[in-house]
Write an enzyme that holds these catalytic residues in place. Structure first.
Site, PDB file in Angstrom:
ATOM      1  CE  LYS A 277      -3.926  -1.839   2.636  1.00  0.00           C
ATOM      2  NZ  LYS A 277      -4.963  -1.626   1.619  1.00  0.00           N
ATOM      3  NE  ARG A 351     -10.805  -9.787  -2.040  1.00  0.00           N
ATOM      4  CZ  ARG A 351     -11.061  -8.899  -3.003  1.00  0.00           C
ATOM      5  NH1 ARG A 351     -11.378  -9.321  -4.213  1.00  0.00           N
ATOM      6  NH2 ARG A 351     -11.029  -7.607  -2.740  1.00  0.00           N
TER       7      ARG A 351
HETATM    8  N1  BES Z   1      -7.999  -3.675   4.315  1.00  0.00           N
HETATM    9  C1  BES Z   1      -8.204  -3.307   2.968  1.00  0.00           C
HETATM   10  C2  BES Z   1      -9.515  -2.553   2.747  1.00  0.00           C
HETATM   11  C3  BES Z   1      -9.662  -1.227   3.456  1.00  0.00           C
HETATM   12  C4  BES Z   1      -9.419  -0.059   2.777  1.00  0.00           C
HETATM   13  C5  BES Z   1     -10.087  -1.155   4.750  1.00  0.00           C
HETATM   14  C6  BES Z   1      -9.580   1.157   3.399  1.00  0.00           C
HETATM   15  C7  BES Z   1     -10.253   0.051   5.385  1.00  0.00           C
HETATM   16  C8  BES Z   1      -9.997   1.214   4.710  1.00  0.00           C
HETATM   17  C9  BES Z   1      -8.239  -4.539   2.066  1.00  0.00           C
HETATM   18  O1  BES Z   1      -7.479  -5.610   2.498  1.00  0.00           O
HETATM   19  C10 BES Z   1      -7.690  -4.113   0.753  1.00  0.00           C
HETATM   20  O2  BES Z   1      -6.597  -3.690   0.705  1.00  0.00           O
HETATM   21  N2  BES Z   1      -8.518  -4.204  -0.284  1.00  0.00           N
HETATM   22  C11 BES Z   1      -8.112  -3.813  -1.582  1.00  0.00           C
HETATM   23  C12 BES Z   1      -8.610  -4.838  -2.570  1.00  0.00           C
HETATM   24  C13 BES Z   1      -8.025  -4.701  -3.946  1.00  0.00           C
HETATM   25  C14 BES Z   1      -6.564  -5.029  -3.935  1.00  0.00           C
HETATM   26  C15 BES Z   1      -8.762  -5.634  -4.876  1.00  0.00           C
HETATM   27  C16 BES Z   1      -8.718  -2.445  -1.872  1.00  0.00           C
HETATM   28  O3  BES Z   1      -9.837  -2.191  -1.442  1.00  0.00           O
HETATM   29  O4  BES Z   1      -8.053  -1.636  -2.495  1.00  0.00           O
HETATM   30 ZN    ZN Z   2      -5.431  -5.487   1.913  1.00  0.00          ZN
END
Ligand code: BES
Ligand code: ZN
Ligand code: ZN
Length: 496
Positions: A277, A351
């Site tokens: 990230k 997931r």
């Molecule tokens: N933990 C994150 C989602 C999240 C984002 C929670 C902002 C709280 C605040 C999750 O694991 C994630 O990173 N999801 C990705 C999925 C993508 C890679 C398909 C996302 O939402 O960008």
């Molecule tokens: Zn994530």
């Protein structure tokens, strides 16, 4: 905070503060408002005429040493239009009162309910609001002054004849809100103070206190059970994963009765893994165990309010790190169910851990499933920060759940799961891939991925990524964890 039923007339209650809420039409000075205006020698009328008191939602006016009352202070809180007023507004007013007064040295307070808001459910909501409003996020701040908390609250205005019922409702509200705060404290914990192993210890301690059944699966046991999806996520971190299983068993077990399975995502920190990230805002990923925290809150509450249904919670905890053993994009993992997953993006780890959690909950005998997870950033794009994204099948099961949300005063919005979205998670080399096709609907493809593991079982998926954390303090809630979805899941379990 001790909350009790008040038998004294409010005017003679000796207290640090008397709280009352006013509607915008109260300028007509009718009924109780007229009485209060008279008692205080026309103070209300004067305040209304000066424009300081309008009754608009959550406006606060504090009067010191009000004439005609034994209270040291009179706190007036705006309640808006009476025709729009719901129990959720009453709960919020109680939270505002608690937050406002605790910072001003009030120890004993009296909350006065108006005509029309004097049911047991209203008393429960006030108790919930007061305790939820008191929550603070300042555990790691070196304290310079002693904490001044509210010690005692009396609820006034309720009918004397209903005393027993009201007291039971207050206890229920207190149990639920304190459990909610228990989970909020966990969600607040920095990841260096809350690893999967520490989370498991905290869950065990809570289970012992509340007499819930508890079993913690360590990395060895997780491997024996062939939970390849959570292991894939955990392998990049020095912190081993944990699967926390909590069981609530009702006094009377009925053969053939439904068993509710609760699954929580508890990533104690989500760096994204190799698909790392951006640095900006990454510190917030300590709350990526929010779904697990929610389910721990729910289980604590259920242990106290004792529904008739058996409930098994499976909390999937790991840390998502880009260590040298981390899984890489393109890797294929075999989930506990036997399905193969192509890991397109290691940041779509929630997931994966839930996939094994859903399979395990089913194996433990769950007949109905609910999962909660801070699953996707896409849910904020879809719904903003005011509604939880609620997915589910069959539609009747989701509708029942949404009705519980409405009663609990938690905003949730139904999201689609049409077959067309399944296409997005098709893989060329495995059964499924862990991200969508990139043509929008990211929260929906994530839900579809989970559906591959719930299969045809009644199942609700709550994407709380945008709702489980307040970025700014509100008059009714501290900045930080909100405790969202706890009340709804508890109510729903009570109704099963
Ligand atoms: N933990 C994150 C989602 C999240 C984002 C929670 C902002 C709280 C605040 C999750 O694991 C994630 O990173 N999801 C990705 C999925 C993508 C890679 C398909 C996302 O939402 O960008
Ligand atoms: Zn994530
Ligand atoms: Zn995550």
């Amino acid at each position: 905070m001790h909350i009790e039923w008040e038998s004294q007339p409010y005017a003679s209650a000796v207290t640090d503060a008397l709280i009352i809420y006013l509607f915008d039409k109260d300028e007509r000075l009718e009924g109780m408002v007229a009485e209060l205006d008279k008692l205080t020698g026309g103070k209300l009328k004067a305040l209304i005429e000066s424009g300081e008191l309008t009754g608009k939602p959550l406006e606060t006016v504090l009067l010191h040493f009000p004439a005609g009352l034994s209270a040291k202070r009179l706190l007036l809180i705006g309640a808006g239009k009476p025709e729009k007023f719901r129990r959720a507004d009453l709960r919020r007013i109680a939270s505002v009162a608690a937050r406002y007064l605790k910072g001003r040295g009030a120890k004993n307070i009296v909350f006065l309910a108006r005509e029309g808001q004097r049911s047991a459910a209203d008393a429960q909501a006030v108790a919930e609001g007061l305790i939820s409003g008191e929550f603070e996020s300042d555990k790691y701040r070196a304290r310079k002054e002693p904490v001044k908390g509210i010690e005692r609250v009396s609820l006034a205005g309720w009918n004397a004849g209903d005393r027993k019922e009201i007291e039971a409702a207050i206890t229920r509200g207190k149990n639920i809100a304190e459990s909610q705060n228990f989970g909020r404290d966990l969600i607040n914990e920095p990841s260096n103070y809350l690893t999967p192993a520490i989370l498991a210890e905290r869950a065990q301690a809570m289970a012992r206190e509340t007499s819930l059944g508890v079993e913690v699966l360590d990395e060895k046991r997780i491997a024996e059970l062939k939970m390849g999806a959570i292991l894939g996520v955990a392998q990049g971190s020095a912190e081993p994963p944990r699967v926390i299983v909590l069981t609530y068993t009702p006094a009377k077990e009925r053969p053939g009765a439904p068993v509710l399975g609760l699954i929580g995502k508890a990533i104690t920190f989500d760096t994204g893994g190799i698909s790392i990230k951006p640095a900006n805002g990454m510190e917030k990923m300590k709350y990526d165990m929010g779904g697990g925290g929610t389910m721990l809150s729910v289980m604590r509450a259920l242990a106290l309010v004792k529904p008739a249904v058996k409930v098994i919670a499976v909390i999937m905890s790991a840390e998502n790190m880009p260590g040298s053993r981390a899984q890489k994009p393109g890797d294929v993992k075999i989930a506990m169910s036997g399905k193969s997953i192509e890991v397109i993006n290691t940041d779509a780890e929630g997931r994966m851990v839930l996939a094994d959690g859903i399979t395990y909950a089913r194996q433990l005998g769950a007949t109905h499933l609910i999962d909660a997870a801070t699953l996707t950033g896409a849910i904020e794009v879809a719904l903003g920060v005011f509604n939880v994204g609620a997915f589910g099948q069959p539609r009747e099961y989701l509708d029942r759940f949404l009705a519980a949300a409405k009663d609990a005063g938690e905003k949730m919005w139904p999201m689609p799961l049409d077959d067309e979205y399944e296409e997005g998670i098709q893989s060329t080399i495995a059964d499924i891939r862990n991200t969508g096709s990139g043509r929008g609907g990211g929260a929906i493809t994530a839900a579809w991925f989970l559906k591959e593991f719930a299969e045809e079982m009644p199942w609700i998926h709550l994407d709380i990524a945008a709702t489980c954390w307040n970025d700014d303090a509100k008059p009714w809630a501290a900045k930080g964890p909100t405790g969202i979805a706890v009340r709804t899941i508890v109510d729903f379990a009570m109704s099963l």
